[in-house]
Every structure is written in C-alpha cells, then in structure tokens.
Enzyme design. Sequence first.
Site: not given
Length: 214
Positions: A46, A96, A142
Amino acid sequence: MPPAGALRATLWRRSAMNWSLLEPRPPGKRWLVAGLGNPGLPSTRHSVGLAVLGQLARRLGVADGWARDRRCAADLALASLDDAQLVLLRPRRLMNANGRSVARAAELFGLTAEEVYLVHDELDKPLGKLALKLGGSSRGHNGVRSCISCLNSSAMPRLRVGIGRPTEPDTVKAYVLGCFSAAEQELLPPLLERATDLLLDHIRERSQGLSRLS
C-alpha cells in the site's frame, strides 16, 4: 553535535524551504509530487508510492534533503529539474488522511490541483505495470479519495503502480497492508527506476510545453 558541514547543510535546506514559499513561479515551473502511503509502513504494498518517492529523491540528489514540515504534517524535499522546481512530499498522516497533507502543501506552495502529482498503488494492475492517469475518479483508492476531497478537485495526474490483486476478495486488506514477498522484492528496483523515468519525462514534457506557451 553534528559536524559543522552537516549543520550548515541543514540550515541551508531550511532556509531554501522557507524562501521557496515566498518566491512566485510561473505555471509549469513548480510541481508537487506526493507519494501516498502509511507512515511507518514503507515496505508494504500500500505504500509503494513512498518507495517511488524515495527513488525519485535519490535520482534528483536530494535523498538527504528531507525536512519535516509541521504545517502540512509531511516530510518535504526540494529538487531542481531543468528550470523547474519539484516539491517532493511524504505524508505523515495515515493513507485515508493523506489528502490533508497534500492539500496544505499545495496551498503553501501556491499550486493548483493540475500541478500536483499523486503516486500510489494500484490493485487492478499486476506488479511491474505502470500507468499515468490524468485526473478522474479515485477508483476506490482511499488515499486518492482523500486528496480529491481535500483539494476539491479530481484533476491531479496520478502515477498508478501495479501491485496485483489477491484471488480471494476478503484478503485484500491484509494483502495491501502486507510486505512484498521475496520474489516481488526482486522486481522492485527496476520498477522504481521505470516509475521515476515516467514521472520525470512527463513533468519535463509539461514544463516545456507550458514554457512555449508563456
């Protein structure tokens, strides 16, 4: 106490960072490149955007030039690319909320959404595949969604770095937050090089195009 040379270099970088906020630049002469990811988890799939930023900083000779900026909760490094300036950004917020750091930095440096590059992982492309997308939706990412919300725009160019998608849908979260396997890690160095090439070529092309128009 750090050596005198290192101390002078640190002071120069801080001074340069402050002065850069005050110096206006014409369109196409300053770009923000933000690597999206989770602070403290740089080796996960990620956070591959952060890995690209690290390679970009090394290529531009500013790997030791990162400085923490509390105003945007991020690490920043300034670099030159021909006659343009690049502001490299590593958010210190979770994925986020990456957009809050990116939007604040864009405000500080007087940049529009079109002058902000986002570098992030892409589940729907296999590891090793790259795509440069000019604006559009978040496609469920996100970090990108946060940037769109905070910049109030979807015009940011994005370098999408493929990480592949697991076969079982319920394992996606664990997959993206997991580290690259040993076999995958062997593919990373050339991937980061190609990602850096793609970014720099695109920024050069845009800078030169805008220069011809001005």
